[in-house]
Design a protein around this motif. Structure first.
Motif, PDB file in Angstrom:
ATOM      1  N   THR A  61      10.121  14.368  52.758  1.00  0.00           N
ATOM      2  CA  THR A  61       9.171  14.507  51.659  1.00  0.00           C
ATOM      3  C   THR A  61       9.061  15.978  51.279  1.00  0.00           C
ATOM      4  OG1 THR A  61       7.923  12.581  52.409  1.00  0.00           O
ATOM      5  CG2 THR A  61       6.820  14.068  50.891  1.00  0.00           C
ATOM      6  N   LEU A  62       9.339  16.265  50.018  1.00  0.00           N
ATOM      7  CA  LEU A  62       9.496  17.630  49.539  1.00  0.00           C
ATOM      8  C   LEU A  62       8.334  18.031  48.639  1.00  0.00           C
ATOM      9  CD1 LEU A  62      11.716  20.015  49.187  1.00  0.00           C
ATOM     10  CD2 LEU A  62      12.222  18.879  47.031  1.00  0.00           C
ATOM     11  N   SER A  63       7.940  19.286  48.758  1.00  0.00           N
ATOM     12  CA  SER A  63       6.994  19.892  47.822  1.00  0.00           C
ATOM     13  C   SER A  63       7.551  21.248  47.438  1.00  0.00           C
ATOM     14  CB  SER A  63       5.609  20.035  48.459  1.00  0.00           C
ATOM     15  OG  SER A  63       4.699  20.633  47.551  1.00  0.00           O
ATOM     16  N   LEU A  64       7.958  21.401  46.162  1.00  0.00           N
ATOM     17  CA  LEU A  64       8.670  22.591  45.699  1.00  0.00           C
ATOM     18  C   LEU A  64       7.995  23.169  44.460  1.00  0.00           C
ATOM     19  CD1 LEU A  64      11.279  24.449  45.609  1.00  0.00           C
ATOM     20  CD2 LEU A  64      12.286  22.673  44.148  1.00  0.00           C
ATOM     21  N   ASN A  65       7.857  24.493  44.439  1.00  0.00           N
ATOM     22  CA  ASN A  65       7.353  25.187  43.252  1.00  0.00           C
ATOM     23  C   ASN A  65       8.220  26.417  43.015  1.00  0.00           C
ATOM     24  OD1 ASN A  65       5.887  26.881  41.388  1.00  0.00           O
ATOM     25  ND2 ASN A  65       4.056  25.685  41.828  1.00  0.00           N
ATOM     26  N   LEU A  66       8.842  26.477  41.828  1.00  0.00           N
ATOM     27  CA  LEU A  66       9.721  27.590  41.471  1.00  0.00           C
ATOM     28  C   LEU A  66       9.047  28.451  40.407  1.00  0.00           C
ATOM     29  CD1 LEU A  66      13.173  25.760  41.213  1.00  0.00           C
ATOM     30  CD2 LEU A  66      12.295  27.098  43.130  1.00  0.00           C
ATOM     31  N   PHE A  67       8.552  29.619  40.824  1.00  0.00           N
ATOM     32  CA  PHE A  67       8.045  30.653  39.908  1.00  0.00           C
ATOM     33  C   PHE A  67       6.937  30.157  38.990  1.00  0.00           C
ATOM     34  CE2 PHE A  67      12.638  31.275  40.636  1.00  0.00           C
ATOM     35  CZ  PHE A  67      12.570  32.427  41.428  1.00  0.00           C
ATOM     36  N   GLY A  68       6.273  29.064  39.353  1.00  0.00           N
ATOM     37  CA  GLY A  68       5.191  28.560  38.524  1.00  0.00           C
ATOM     38  C   GLY A  68       5.627  27.919  37.231  1.00  0.00           C
ATOM     39  N   VAL A  69       6.946  27.642  37.091  1.00  0.00           N
ATOM     40  CA  VAL A  69       7.438  27.010  35.863  1.00  0.00           C
ATOM     41  C   VAL A  69       8.046  25.635  36.134  1.00  0.00           C
ATOM     42  CG1 VAL A  69       7.830  29.204  34.704  1.00  0.00           C
ATOM     43  CG2 VAL A  69       9.683  28.159  36.018  1.00  0.00           C
ATOM     44  N   PHE A  70       8.351  25.331  37.406  1.00  0.00           N
ATOM     45  CA  PHE A  70       8.879  24.009  37.745  1.00  0.00           C
ATOM     46  C   PHE A  70       8.366  23.609  39.121  1.00  0.00           C
ATOM     47  CE2 PHE A  70      11.971  21.247  39.861  1.00  0.00           C
ATOM     48  CZ  PHE A  70      12.021  20.196  38.943  1.00  0.00           C
ATOM     49  N   ALA A  71       7.901  22.369  39.228  1.00  0.00           N
ATOM     50  CA  ALA A  71       7.417  21.864  40.504  1.00  0.00           C
ATOM     51  C   ALA A  71       7.889  20.435  40.692  1.00  0.00           C
ATOM     52  CB  ALA A  71       5.888  21.934  40.578  1.00  0.00           C
ATOM     53  N   LEU A  72       8.140  20.083  41.960  1.00  0.00           N
ATOM     54  CA  LEU A  72       8.641  18.752  42.283  1.00  0.00           C
ATOM     55  C   LEU A  72       8.031  18.306  43.602  1.00  0.00           C
ATOM     56  CD1 LEU A  72      10.819  16.527  41.538  1.00  0.00           C
ATOM     57  CD2 LEU A  72      12.336  17.736  43.108  1.00  0.00           C
ATOM     58  N   THR A  73       7.532  17.065  43.647  1.00  0.00           N
ATOM     59  CA  THR A  73       7.019  16.507  44.885  1.00  0.00           C
ATOM     60  C   THR A  73       7.531  15.085  45.041  1.00  0.00           C
ATOM     61  OG1 THR A  73       4.992  15.653  43.840  1.00  0.00           O
ATOM     62  CG2 THR A  73       4.892  17.876  44.764  1.00  0.00           C
ATOM     63  N   GLY A  74       7.763  14.666  46.285  1.00  0.00           N
ATOM     64  CA  GLY A  74       8.192  13.299  46.551  1.00  0.00           C
ATOM     65  C   GLY A  74       9.295  13.252  47.582  1.00  0.00           C
ATOM     66  N   TYR A  75       9.877  12.073  47.759  1.00  0.00           N
ATOM     67  CA  TYR A  75      10.913  11.884  48.779  1.00  0.00           C
ATOM     68  C   TYR A  75      12.298  12.147  48.198  1.00  0.00           C
ATOM     69  CZ  TYR A  75      13.727   9.849  52.497  1.00  0.00           C
ATOM     70  OH  TYR A  75      14.646   9.664  53.496  1.00  0.00           O
ATOM     71  N   LEU A  76      13.102  12.959  48.908  1.00  0.00           N
ATOM     72  CA  LEU A  76      14.475  13.235  48.516  1.00  0.00           C
ATOM     73  C   LEU A  76      15.401  12.948  49.695  1.00  0.00           C
ATOM     74  CD1 LEU A  76      14.232  16.605  46.541  1.00  0.00           C
ATOM     75  CD2 LEU A  76      14.845  14.383  45.610  1.00  0.00           C
ATOM     76  N   GLY A  77      16.565  12.368  49.387  1.00  0.00           N
ATOM     77  CA  GLY A  77      17.515  12.059  50.438  1.00  0.00           C
ATOM     78  C   GLY A  77      18.935  12.373  50.014  1.00  0.00           C
ATOM     79  N   LEU A  78      19.805  12.573  51.002  1.00  0.00           N
ATOM     80  CA  LEU A  78      21.228  12.818  50.786  1.00  0.00           C
ATOM     81  C   LEU A  78      21.991  11.961  51.783  1.00  0.00           C
ATOM     82  CD1 LEU A  78      23.040  16.212  50.368  1.00  0.00           C
ATOM     83  CD2 LEU A  78      23.762  14.651  52.167  1.00  0.00           C
ATOM     84  N   SER A  79      23.074  11.346  51.338  1.00  0.00           N
ATOM     85  CA  SER A  79      23.868  10.550  52.277  1.00  0.00           C
ATOM     86  C   SER A  79      25.355  10.665  51.956  1.00  0.00           C
ATOM     87  CB  SER A  79      23.445   9.076  52.247  1.00  0.00           C
ATOM     88  OG  SER A  79      23.882   8.431  51.063  1.00  0.00           O
ATOM     89  N   THR A 114       1.764  23.780  38.770  1.00  0.00           N
ATOM     90  CA  THR A 114       1.509  23.623  40.197  1.00  0.00           C
ATOM     91  C   THR A 114       2.131  22.298  40.637  1.00  0.00           C
ATOM     92  OG1 THR A 114      -0.571  22.381  39.998  1.00  0.00           O
ATOM     93  CG2 THR A 114      -0.704  24.784  39.862  1.00  0.00           C
ATOM     94  N   THR A 115       2.072  22.003  41.939  1.00  0.00           N
ATOM     95  CA  THR A 115       2.633  20.743  42.434  1.00  0.00           C
ATOM     96  C   THR A 115       1.753  19.550  42.088  1.00  0.00           C
ATOM     97  OG1 THR A 115       1.597  21.183  44.583  1.00  0.00           O
ATOM     98  CG2 THR A 115       3.920  21.793  44.322  1.00  0.00           C
ATOM     99  N   SER A 116       0.644  19.779  41.411  1.00  0.00           N
ATOM    100  CA  SER A 116      -0.221  18.674  40.993  1.00  0.00           C
ATOM    101  C   SER A 116      -0.324  18.533  39.480  1.00  0.00           C
ATOM    102  CB  SER A 116      -1.629  18.848  41.586  1.00  0.00           C
ATOM    103  OG  SER A 116      -2.200  20.074  41.169  1.00  0.00           O
ATOM    104  N   GLY A 117       0.375  19.411  38.708  1.00  0.00           N
ATOM    105  CA  GLY A 117       0.318  19.259  37.263  1.00  0.00           C
ATOM    106  C   GLY A 117       0.654  20.523  36.502  1.00  0.00           C
ATOM    107  N   VAL A 118       0.475  20.451  35.173  1.00  0.00           N
ATOM    108  CA  VAL A 118       0.746  21.573  34.272  1.00  0.00           C
ATOM    109  C   VAL A 118      -0.569  22.018  33.663  1.00  0.00           C
ATOM    110  CG1 VAL A 118       2.012  22.359  32.235  1.00  0.00           C
ATOM    111  CG2 VAL A 118       3.016  20.616  33.724  1.00  0.00           C
TER     112      VAL A 118
END
Length: 297
Positions: A61-79, A114-118
């Protein structure tokens, strides 16, 4: 890195392999689970489905914020795995797959994110499920493929005055299935591939009969100063087809198709408490447009 934040929780790694590389010889832990104690009352269970063959999966489960212009939260997987897949011609091909997938993701892009909205002007996309697969023929024959499936509950343009023009886009669906080498596309309708498990599962089930295809569908509404309003289901698709001409010859064409279903639209002066609406009203309109460009001959 300054102004970049990344947090990962519930990180997992799963591997099921065999020394001779024979995918049919892996252990089917789903049929006979194995539980190993980790000390005290803790334990870890192996319950891999042997039908997946050889695979490596990483997720969290990822929580990412890039420079306050892009944010992403949720489950990410690689296989990474090898699958026997049907092609559009009906033949079976062993394919090495590298996949990325995510479930229940929320993404925000714009100003003051932010990770909760714009908090400023931007785009909010919520409840995203997606999967991307890159495939290569396991026998070295050169076949290469790329596929994408994605859907989202809603996408909203946010910011001062934006809500007066654009209502949230809803029921967004994106699908792509391409051969990168001239080989027939993979027929996921015949041999579906599922990534993840349970609530974190995303599936490819694209019909190979569609050939090389890319499509987008969305429920959308538009309001331009109350003078023009429209709402309904809009879809865009791009594909390659063999068509028959009037002289009975056939040729390959690139097709761009635009369709709309259940469209309600109004242009004019809206009704008020004292006066009725004045203008043009369209209800439950279905329409389709296809543009074809010859690619052969």
């Amino acid at each position: 890195v300054e102004n970049v934040s990344l947090e990962v929780q519930d990180f997992t790694i799963a591997v099921n392999g065999v020394s001779d590389g024979d995918a049919n010889a892996v252990i089917n832990y789903q049929a006979q689970p194995l539980t190993i104690g980790t000390g005290g009352t803790g334990s870890i269970s192996f319950d891999f489905d042997g039908a997946k063959g050889l695979f490596v999966e990483i997720g969290g489960t990822l929580s990412l914020n890039l420079f306050g212009v892009f944010a992403l939260t949720g489950y990410l997987g690689l296989s990474r795995r090898t699958e026997d897949l049907s092609l559009a011609t009906g033949t079976t091909q062993s394919v090495d797959l590298l996949t990325f997938y995510g479930t229940n993701l929320n993404a925000y892009a714009g100003t003051s994110v932010t990770t909760s909205g714009v908090d400023g002007l931007g785009l909010a996309i919520e409840s995203i499920d997606f999967a991307v697969a890159f495939g290569q023929a396991a026998d070295g024959s050169g076949g290469q493929w790329a596929s994408l499936v994605a859907d989202a509950a809603s996408a909203t343009i946010v910011g001062p005055g934006m809500g007066d023009i654009f209502a949230p886009f809803e029921n967004i669906e994106v699908m792509l299935n391409q051969s990168l080498s001239g080989a027939p596309v993979i027929d996921f309708k015949t041999t579906p591939v599922t990534l993840g498990e349970g609530d974190s599962a995303v599936s490819f089930n694209i019909d190979g009969a569609l050939g090389n295809t890319f499509s987008i569908g969305v429920d959308a509404s538009l309001n331009l100063d109350d003078f023009f309003t429209a709402s309904g289901r809009f879809a865009f698709s791009f594909s390659e087809e063999m068509v028959t001409l009037q002289d009975s010859t056939t040729t390959e064409v690139s097709l761009v198709s635009i369709s709309a279903t259940g469209i309600d639209a109004f242009a004019g002066v809206p009704a008020t408490e004292t006066t009725p609406a004045s203008g043009l009203t369209l209800e439950s309109v279905d329409l389709a447009l296809t543009l074809a460009t010859e690619t052969s001959g």
